[in-house]
Design a protein around this motif. Structure first.
Motif: not given
Length: 55
Positions: A31-41
């Motif tokens: 879940l955190w990986a997906v959220i952080h992927g959306l936030l990207s840079w």
């Protein structure tokens, strides 16, 4: 077409891949990986600032 162009065309940028990798390494949570992927840079810069200067 080069591999980088293919990845960019698929919608996965370097910042997204880097954010997901950092997040997974730090949290082991999909879940955190997906959220952080959306936030990207934004997440990559946050992580660098918070954890690089911590300590």
């Amino acid at each position: 077409m080069s591999g980088a162009a293919s990845a960019a065309r698929a919608g996965i940028g370097f910042g997204t891949a880097l954010a997901i990798t950092i997040s997974w390494t730090a949290n082991k949570s999909l879940l955190w990986a997906v959220i952080h992927g959306l936030l990207s840079w934004i997440y990559v810069i946050y992580y660098a600032l918070v954890y690089h200067f911590k300590g």
